[in-house]
Scaffold this motif. Sequence first.
Motif, short mmCIF file in Angstrom:
data_model
loop_
_atom_site.label_atom_id
_atom_site.label_comp_id
_atom_site.label_asym_id
_atom_site.label_seq_id
_atom_site.Cartn_x
_atom_site.Cartn_y
_atom_site.Cartn_z
N LEU A 143 0.83 -1.20 0.00
CA LEU A 143 0.00 0.00 0.00
C LEU A 143 0.87 1.25 0.00
CD1 LEU A 143 -2.64 -1.14 2.67
CD2 LEU A 143 -2.85 -1.20 0.17
N LEU A 144 1.94 1.21 0.76
CA LEU A 144 2.87 2.33 0.80
C LEU A 144 3.60 2.47 -0.53
CD1 LEU A 144 4.26 4.58 2.36
CD2 LEU A 144 5.81 2.87 3.33
N CYS A 202 9.36 7.47 3.98
CA CYS A 202 9.01 7.70 2.57
C CYS A 202 8.53 9.12 2.35
CB CYS A 202 7.95 6.70 2.13
SG CYS A 202 8.56 5.02 1.87
N ARG A 203 7.74 9.61 3.28
CA ARG A 203 7.24 10.98 3.14
C ARG A 203 8.39 11.98 3.16
NH1 ARG A 203 2.59 13.97 6.86
NH2 ARG A 203 2.68 15.97 5.78
N SER A 243 6.34 4.75 6.44
CA SER A 243 5.58 5.84 5.85
C SER A 243 6.22 7.19 6.13
CB SER A 243 4.14 5.81 6.38
OG SER A 243 3.37 6.85 5.81
N GLU A 288 2.46 1.80 -3.43
CA GLU A 288 1.53 2.43 -4.37
C GLU A 288 1.53 3.95 -4.19
OE1 GLU A 288 -1.44 2.99 -7.26
OE2 GLU A 288 -0.14 1.28 -6.83
N GLU A 289 1.50 4.39 -2.95
CA GLU A 289 1.51 5.83 -2.67
C GLU A 289 2.79 6.48 -3.18
OE1 GLU A 289 1.78 8.82 1.20
OE2 GLU A 289 0.95 6.80 1.46
N ILE A 348 2.97 6.77 -7.03
CA ILE A 348 2.12 7.86 -7.55
C ILE A 348 2.82 9.21 -7.36
CG2 ILE A 348 -0.02 9.14 -7.16
CD1 ILE A 348 -1.34 6.46 -6.47
N LYS A 349 3.39 9.42 -6.19
CA LYS A 349 4.05 10.70 -5.92
C LYS A 349 5.28 10.89 -6.80
CE LYS A 349 2.41 11.30 -1.19
NZ LYS A 349 2.76 11.41 0.25
#
Length: 247
Positions: A126-127, A234-235, A231, A129-130, A133-134
């Motif tokens: 799920l991460l 990654c952010r 998360s 995928e995020e 996209i970014k």
Amino acid sequence: MDKLSQAERFCWKFIQDNFAKIPDLTITELSELANVSTATIVRTVQKQGYTGYTSFKQSISNQSHIMKPFSHLEGEPALVKEAVLKNYWEVTHTINQLNVKDALKAAEAIAKADKIYIFARGLSELLAEEVSIKLALLGKTCKKYTDPNLIRGIAQRARPEDAVLFLTLNGETKELVEAAKISKDLKSTNIVITTNRDSSIMQYRDIALIGFKSRNSFLPDYEVHSRLPLSILCRILVDILAIKIND
């Protein structure tokens, strides 16, 4: 993963119930108050990610001013407080131990890469995928892969001008470790984001960002630990990359 014994669970509950007192207690005083041995205290805090009672106590002391907003938790059941505070610890410890130079190197590697491959399994998908996209929104050519058979095969396409991003909580997922070895042999830049600095995948990393994972889980029979540390990393990585690209 080390699980708390019955004595250690009791010790950890006592610590949580008397959190504000910890900075003023020696390990002997805490041992007498909690009616547990000093060895039990040491094992308990070590299983929470600290080197010992001194480092745990110092961490509490350093962040006591930050803990004031959590005063409303006093009087609540210990497990409720733990459910709230473990998220706080994962975020703050992940940020506190972040090596900013490595984060900058990772962002630079992604910025320069012709292609970025993202490999992840389980809840980390799920991460992935995020992040994919970014990165696409930032104009990078990026592909994510989560199927174990595809991961091994796609790793063989990696080239020296590419970057491969591995998102893995424990760093021991077999197909990810195998893919990391393959892409390492092909001279691509391996970026590993994990919470286990001693994991098998780390031997194949070029750059690593290490998060802090709480040892406790309310679903101990399943591998569904929070990906919150990953998360956060990654952010931070994507934000640094965005700054670099938009500068």
